[in-house]
Design a protein around this motif. Structure first.
Motif, PDB file in Angstrom:
ATOM      1  N   ALA A   1      -0.507  18.119   5.975  1.00 34.80           N
ATOM      2  CA  ALA A   1      -2.112  18.632   6.002  1.00 34.80           C
ATOM      3  C   ALA A   1      -2.465  18.523   7.493  1.00 34.80           C
ATOM      4  O   ALA A   1      -3.045  19.275   7.957  1.00 34.80           O
ATOM      5  N   ILE A   2      -2.205  17.309   8.108  1.00 40.43           N
ATOM      6  CA  ILE A   2      -2.330  17.151   9.612  1.00 40.43           C
ATOM      7  C   ILE A   2      -1.757  18.353  10.291  1.00 40.43           C
ATOM      8  O   ILE A   2      -2.634  18.944  11.152  1.00 40.43           O
ATOM      9  N   TYR A   3      -0.496  18.641  10.014  1.00 37.86           N
ATOM     10  CA  TYR A   3       0.032  19.663  10.877  1.00 37.86           C
ATOM     11  C   TYR A   3      -0.679  21.048  10.421  1.00 37.86           C
ATOM     12  O   TYR A   3      -0.836  21.897  11.343  1.00 37.86           O
ATOM     13  N   ASP A   4      -0.955  21.352   9.308  1.00 37.32           N
ATOM     14  CA  ASP A   4      -1.871  22.503   8.818  1.00 37.32           C
ATOM     15  C   ASP A   4      -3.074  22.772   9.492  1.00 37.32           C
ATOM     16  O   ASP A   4      -3.330  23.650  10.206  1.00 37.32           O
ATOM     17  N   ILE A   5      -4.072  21.577   9.774  1.00 42.18           N
ATOM     18  CA  ILE A   5      -5.015  21.830  10.560  1.00 42.18           C
ATOM     19  C   ILE A   5      -4.949  21.893  11.936  1.00 42.18           C
ATOM     20  O   ILE A   5      -5.625  22.680  12.627  1.00 42.18           O
TER      21      ILE A   5
ATOM     22  N   ALA B   1      -2.128  23.433  13.184  1.00 46.76           N
ATOM     23  CA  ALA B   1      -1.784  24.740  13.400  1.00 46.76           C
ATOM     24  C   ALA B   1      -3.025  25.824  13.436  1.00 46.76           C
ATOM     25  O   ALA B   1      -2.981  26.776  14.136  1.00 46.76           O
ATOM     26  N   ARG B   2      -3.773  25.566  12.589  1.00 47.40           N
ATOM     27  CA  ARG B   2      -5.185  26.486  12.273  1.00 47.40           C
ATOM     28  C   ARG B   2      -5.836  26.429  13.549  1.00 47.40           C
ATOM     29  O   ARG B   2      -6.387  27.508  14.091  1.00 47.40           O
ATOM     30  N   GLU B   3      -6.010  25.374  14.106  1.00 49.02           N
ATOM     31  CA  GLU B   3      -6.724  25.079  15.205  1.00 49.02           C
ATOM     32  C   GLU B   3      -6.017  25.726  16.555  1.00 49.02           C
ATOM     33  O   GLU B   3      -6.712  26.535  17.111  1.00 49.02           O
ATOM     34  N   SER B   4      -4.819  25.670  16.665  1.00 50.74           N
ATOM     35  CA  SER B   4      -3.927  26.024  17.641  1.00 50.74           C
ATOM     36  C   SER B   4      -4.179  27.673  17.584  1.00 50.74           C
ATOM     37  O   SER B   4      -4.219  28.256  18.619  1.00 50.74           O
TER      38      SER B   4
ATOM     39  N   LEU C   1       3.012  27.839  15.416  1.00 54.17           N
ATOM     40  CA  LEU C   1       4.399  27.992  14.880  1.00 54.17           C
ATOM     41  C   LEU C   1       5.086  26.576  14.822  1.00 54.17           C
ATOM     42  O   LEU C   1       5.636  26.326  13.707  1.00 54.17           O
ATOM     43  N   ARG C   2       4.988  25.967  15.541  1.00 50.07           N
ATOM     44  CA  ARG C   2       5.505  24.669  15.796  1.00 50.07           C
ATOM     45  C   ARG C   2       5.222  23.571  14.645  1.00 50.07           C
ATOM     46  O   ARG C   2       5.731  22.973  13.972  1.00 50.07           O
ATOM     47  N   TYR C   3       3.732  23.515  14.556  1.00 47.56           N
ATOM     48  CA  TYR C   3       2.935  22.857  13.350  1.00 47.56           C
ATOM     49  C   TYR C   3       3.432  23.417  11.862  1.00 47.56           C
ATOM     50  O   TYR C   3       3.681  22.680  10.988  1.00 47.56           O
TER      51      TYR C   3
ATOM     52  N   ASN D   1      -1.676  12.781  15.017  1.00 49.39           N
ATOM     53  CA  ASN D   1      -0.486  13.269  15.315  1.00 49.39           C
ATOM     54  C   ASN D   1       0.026  12.702  16.376  1.00 49.39           C
ATOM     55  O   ASN D   1       1.511  12.816  16.581  1.00 49.39           O
ATOM     56  N   ALA D   2      -0.353  12.076  17.519  1.00 43.73           N
ATOM     57  CA  ALA D   2       0.209  11.214  18.573  1.00 43.73           C
ATOM     58  C   ALA D   2       1.126  10.230  18.049  1.00 43.73           C
ATOM     59  O   ALA D   2       2.020   9.765  18.670  1.00 43.73           O
ATOM     60  N   ASP D   3       0.628   9.629  16.949  1.00 43.63           N
ATOM     61  CA  ASP D   3       1.603   8.574  16.511  1.00 43.63           C
ATOM     62  C   ASP D   3       2.302   8.791  14.815  1.00 43.63           C
ATOM     63  O   ASP D   3       2.938   7.916  14.629  1.00 43.63           O
ATOM     64  N   ILE D   4       2.389  10.191  14.712  1.00 40.87           N
ATOM     65  CA  ILE D   4       3.194  10.266  13.291  1.00 40.87           C
ATOM     66  C   ILE D   4       4.659  10.260  13.705  1.00 40.87           C
ATOM     67  O   ILE D   4       5.044  10.738  14.692  1.00 40.87           O
TER      68      ILE D   4
END
Length: 157
Positions: free
Chosen positions: A77-81, A83-86, A97-99, A63-66
């Motif tokens: 899919a990275i944003y989904d995971i 978001a789930r963690e957040s 929500l941002r993710y 996420n830091a380099d996307i």
């Protein structure tokens, strides 16, 4: 200066410009951050279905380099995971929500209607959890109308 000399000079200039452009493109594609991003995405994909904690770790690193201007299903899919963690671990609903919004826009750009519908429903659920009933209703209705449009009520969890 003769015409022949002018043509040779022009050809040399064109070659120099092409070499400089090639080196610039090649350097951008092979920067350490790009290589690291690809490695982190590869590890994320490797662990996505088998080891949630490792997948989450590599998702955070990637996420830091996307490049947020790129529409890529793996990025979604990275944003989904994330978001789930957040949402589930950190109870940080604004970050979730941002993710989710990022992944929804990627799914929309990729025309992945099923994933977009699920994500819109998730956004509606998040708004409901924080007590923003207007947005909860709006996003839930968007998900429902799109599901009706593709005849896919199963996409709504």
């Amino acid at each position: 200066m003769s015409t022949r000399t002018a043509i040779k000079i022009a050809n040399v200039i064109v070659i120099v410009i092409l070499v400089l452009l090639y080196n610039r493109v090649y350097a951008e594609e092979n920067t350490p951050s790009t290589t690291t991003l690809y490695n982190n995405i590869e590890k994320f994909e490797q662990y996505r279905t088998s080891d949630y904690d490792k997948a989450l770790h590599y998702a955070k690193l990637a996420n830091a380099d996307i490049d947020t201007t790129v529409c890529n299903a793996t990025y979604a899919a990275i944003y989904d995971i994330l978001a789930r963690e957040s949402e589930e671990q950190a109870f940080n609903y604004s970050e979730a929500l941002r993710y989710r919004n990022r992944s929804a826009s990627i799914y929309r750009a990729l025309n992945d209607q099923h994933a977009e519908i699920r994500t819109l429903a998730d956004i509606g659920r998040l708004y409901f959890r924080i007590g923003d009933y207007h947005n909860a209703y709006t996003f839930s209705q968007q998900a429902q109308s799109r599901a009706d449009g593709v005849k896919d009520r199963l996409a709504l969890r």
